[in-house]
Design a protein around this motif. Sequence first.
Motif, PDB file in Angstrom:
ATOM      1  N   LEU A   1       0.815  -1.217   0.000  1.00 24.04           N
ATOM      2  CA  LEU A   1       0.000   0.000   0.000  1.00 24.04           C
ATOM      3  C   LEU A   1       0.849   1.268   0.000  1.00 24.04           C
ATOM      4  CD1 LEU A   1      -2.980  -0.879   2.365  1.00 24.04           C
ATOM      5  CD2 LEU A   1      -2.920  -0.820  -0.114  1.00 24.04           C
ATOM      6  N   CYS A   2       1.803   1.360   0.931  1.00 25.47           N
ATOM      7  CA  CYS A   2       2.584   2.601   1.031  1.00 25.47           C
ATOM      8  C   CYS A   2       3.979   2.489   0.427  1.00 25.47           C
ATOM      9  CB  CYS A   2       2.678   3.061   2.483  1.00 25.47           C
ATOM     10  SG  CYS A   2       3.711   2.027   3.556  1.00 25.47           S
ATOM     11  N   GLY A   3       4.446   1.278   0.071  1.00 29.04           N
ATOM     12  CA  GLY A   3       5.748   1.107  -0.562  1.00 29.04           C
ATOM     13  C   GLY A   3       6.923   1.078   0.402  1.00 29.04           C
ATOM     14  N   HIS A   4       6.658   1.009   1.701  1.00 31.42           N
ATOM     15  CA  HIS A   4       7.733   0.986   2.707  1.00 31.42           C
ATOM     16  C   HIS A   4       8.412  -0.382   2.712  1.00 31.42           C
ATOM     17  CE1 HIS A   4       9.857   1.875   6.395  1.00 31.42           C
ATOM     18  NE2 HIS A   4       9.281   0.856   7.021  1.00 31.42           N
ATOM     19  N   ARG A   5       9.766  -0.375   2.715  1.00 33.46           N
ATOM     20  CA  ARG A   5      10.548  -1.618   2.812  1.00 33.46           C
ATOM     21  C   ARG A   5      11.073  -1.730   4.232  1.00 33.46           C
ATOM     22  NH1 ARG A   5      11.605  -3.833  -2.285  1.00 33.46           N
ATOM     23  NH2 ARG A   5      13.092  -5.258  -1.373  1.00 33.46           N
ATOM     24  N   PHE A   6      10.982  -2.938   4.800  1.00 33.90           N
ATOM     25  CA  PHE A   6      11.385  -3.112   6.202  1.00 33.90           C
ATOM     26  C   PHE A   6      11.819  -4.541   6.464  1.00 33.90           C
ATOM     27  CE2 PHE A   6       6.906  -3.952   5.813  1.00 33.90           C
ATOM     28  CZ  PHE A   6       6.659  -5.035   6.631  1.00 33.90           C
ATOM     29  N   ASN A   7      12.537  -4.722   7.576  1.00 34.52           N
ATOM     30  CA  ASN A   7      12.941  -6.037   8.066  1.00 34.52           C
ATOM     31  C   ASN A   7      11.962  -6.492   9.151  1.00 34.52           C
ATOM     32  OD1 ASN A   7      15.251  -6.295   6.542  1.00 34.52           O
ATOM     33  ND2 ASN A   7      16.541  -5.299   8.048  1.00 34.52           N
ATOM     34  N   LEU A   8      12.027  -7.759   9.467  1.00 27.26           N
ATOM     35  CA  LEU A   8      11.243  -8.247  10.579  1.00 27.26           C
ATOM     36  C   LEU A   8      11.836  -7.733  11.867  1.00 27.26           C
ATOM     37  CD1 LEU A   8      10.677 -11.954   9.563  1.00 27.26           C
ATOM     38  CD2 LEU A   8       9.022 -10.104   9.507  1.00 27.26           C
ATOM     39  N   PRO A   9      11.022  -7.479  12.889  1.00 28.29           N
ATOM     40  CA  PRO A   9      11.589  -7.054  14.165  1.00 28.29           C
ATOM     41  C   PRO A   9      12.395  -8.177  14.789  1.00 28.29           C
ATOM     42  CG  PRO A   9       9.204  -7.322  14.325  1.00 28.29           C
ATOM     43  CD  PRO A   9       9.579  -7.530  12.892  1.00 28.29           C
ATOM     44  N   ALA A  10      13.430  -7.796  15.527  1.00 27.36           N
ATOM     45  CA  ALA A  10      14.333  -8.788  16.127  1.00 27.36           C
ATOM     46  C   ALA A  10      13.715  -9.549  17.240  1.00 27.36           C
ATOM     47  CB  ALA A  10      15.592  -8.113  16.639  1.00 27.36           C
TER      48      ALA A  10
END
Length: 109
Positions: free
Chosen positions: A100-109
């Motif tokens: 939806l917003c195009g944000h790229r992220f990792n999984l939380p630790a």
Amino acid sequence: MSLQCPRCHSPKVASFHHAMKVGAAIGTVGGVARGVGAALAGGQAGAAIGAFAGPVGITLGSVSGAILGGLAGGVGGCALGAQLGESLDRHVLAHNLCLLCGHRFNLPA
């Protein structure tokens, strides 16, 4: 637990596993090469065992040893490469993309 975007909290998230795929491919090639090399180096033992069956036994023993060694090495190398790639994907590369917003992220630790 479903994966959500930390920015917009959308559940529409795509996960990419590029490093895992590349790691698995490289690990497979390396494992096959190592397995075939080890099998060919140990070909004298296969030839000695196959010598009881004559020249055909020697040939079949050497070839089957190389094939089985390559398969075993390939499976081991693929598994190890995939684990390394998954670790890189999870902790280093931003492999999740919010659709939806195009944000790229990792999984939380």
